[in-house]
Design an enzyme around this catalytic site. Structure first.
Site, PDB file in Angstrom:
ATOM      1  CD  GLU A  38     -10.197 110.932  36.023  1.00  0.00           C
ATOM      2  OE1 GLU A  38     -10.252 111.453  34.893  1.00  0.00           O
ATOM      3  OE2 GLU A  38      -9.629 111.480  36.983  1.00  0.00           O
ATOM      4  CE1 TYR A 121      -6.668 112.079  32.097  1.00  0.00           C
ATOM      5  CE2 TYR A 121      -8.787 110.952  32.041  1.00  0.00           C
ATOM      6  CZ  TYR A 121      -7.940 111.899  32.591  1.00  0.00           C
ATOM      7  OH  TYR A 121      -8.356 112.641  33.642  1.00  0.00           O
ATOM      8  CG  ASP A 139      -6.029 116.098  30.186  1.00  0.00           C
ATOM      9  OD1 ASP A 139      -4.852 116.526  30.186  1.00  0.00           O
ATOM     10  OD2 ASP A 139      -6.950 116.657  30.814  1.00  0.00           O
TER      11      ASP A 139
END
Length: 355
Positions: A38, A121, A139
């Site tokens: 991520e 996020y 996102d």
DNA sequence: AATCCGGGGTT
DNA sequence: AACCCAGGATT
């Protein structure tokens, strides 16, 4: 629960299960690896981040391996991926998890937010994928899909927009399988509901998509315009001593490329000739460090290196020196140092030519 | 609320 | 040239 909501999430997940890409981080729920992926994928395309993910997992199989590595090693592996604060924050967070938390990875949204480099996020992504916590990710893909399907015209980079889209996404999330749902929404944005010329005629949502009905697909999402790029002029002094040694400095302080290495840099307000360069204060300081015997311009035409908000015009000056102080390094060892792509490109080109 | 932070791909 | 990308930190 609105009928619309159930329809949306079921349709989306069905699409995902039939169309998803096979990616290495989709084969694990190890929070360390999900976290790593991520961070790397922030503002970065999957295809660009993938080889870096594989390199990192290989070099650092666990958070302890990452924590124990020297920063220079981490930055070297990150070289070329950009946004280097991500690598520095990743390393700092690895230390925190390894030492303060004794390797116990934060296991919920709130605690994940305490990690450097982890915002709303990323915390939502890890919490939903690894711990089944219903936190909606928002996102760039989510902004696009939701703004179109639900016809939301609030600018996505305004404070109101961020709040509104998070709330909408949170309302839509499938609490039974939040990780799958989140990834489905992002994948749909990345692979189908693309920024330009999406195939709306064949879209699974075209009966209900507000943007499609109102012919607003190309207008959504709405985004406030950003300011224009700044131009900068870099003169790099590529020192070469008789012992094939050169000089590298580490960038410190604020600005681009923090902690990366580069040749001694003299920045000018415009492209300068050799005569003009030698009048600059930076050149005087440089010439006090080395005994210059000869100096030749390597590239008459500046290398243009484009960053998001700066355009760099770089010229490399090959500087032969008779003496070099002990801070110099052998030119052959330069590949061990993390450098910006601009420098790496020059080094590759110069090395071929030189040998 | 604005601005900064990379590099690469697409249109 | 403008826009975008599995965003976050800083001011």
């Amino acid at each position: 629960m609105p009928e619309n909501t159930t329809f949306f999430r079921n349709k989306l997940i069905t699409w995902y299960l039939e169309n998803k890409r096979e990616l290495p981080w989709r084969k694990t729920k190890d929070p360390y690896r999900i976290w790593l992926s991520e961070i790397m994928l922030q503002q970065t395309r999957v295809e660009q981040g993938l080889p870096y993910y594989l390199k990192f997992v290989d070099a650092f199989p666990t958070v302890f391996h990452l924590a124990e590595a020297p920063q220079k090693t981490v930055l070297k592996l990150w070289q070329g991926l950009g946004y280097y604060s991500r690598a520095r924050n990743l390393h700092a967070a690895a230390h925190y998890i390894s030492e303060t938390l004794k390797g116990e990875f934060p296991s919920n949204y709130k605690d994940l937010l305490n990690l450097k480099g982890v915002g709303d996020y990323t915390a939502s992504a890890i919490a939903s994928i690894c711990y089944n916590e219903p936190q909606a990710v928002v996102d760039g893909n989510v902004y696009r899909v939701l703004s179109r399907v639900f016809g939301v015209e609030t600018p996505i980079n305004s404070t109101a927009g961020k709040k509104e889209f998070k709330q909408l996404a949170q309302q839509l999330i499938d609490a039974e399988q939040p990780g799958t749902y989140n990834q489905a929404l992002m994948e749909f944005g990345a692979r189908y509901c693309v920024p330009r010329n999406p195939n709306c005629e064949a879209c699974i949502f075209n009966n209900r998509c507000e943007a499609y009905k109102k012919n607003l697909v190309s207008a959504l999402p709405v985004k406030l315009k950003k300011r224009k790029v700044k131009k900068r002029y870099f003169n790099y002094m590529v020192v070469l001593s008789e012992g094939k040694r050169t000089l590298l400095n580490q960038r410190t302080g604020k600005g681009i490329w923090q902690q990366l290495y580069e040749f001694p840099l003299i920045e000018s307000g415009k492209e300068v000739s050799e005569k003009e360069l030698k009048k600059l204060e930076g050149f005087k300081l440089f010439s006090e460090e080395v005994n210059i015997e000869d100096m030749v311009l390597y590239n008459e035409t500046s290398v243009v290196h484009k960053l998001s908000h700066q355009h760099l015009f770089a010229r490399f000056w090959i500087v032969a020196v008779s003496e070099i102080q002990n801070t110099g390094i052998p030119f052959s060892e330069i590949q061990n140092y993390p450098v910006p792509v601009l420098l790496q490109n020059f080094i590759s080109d110069f090395s071929v030519f030189k040998n």
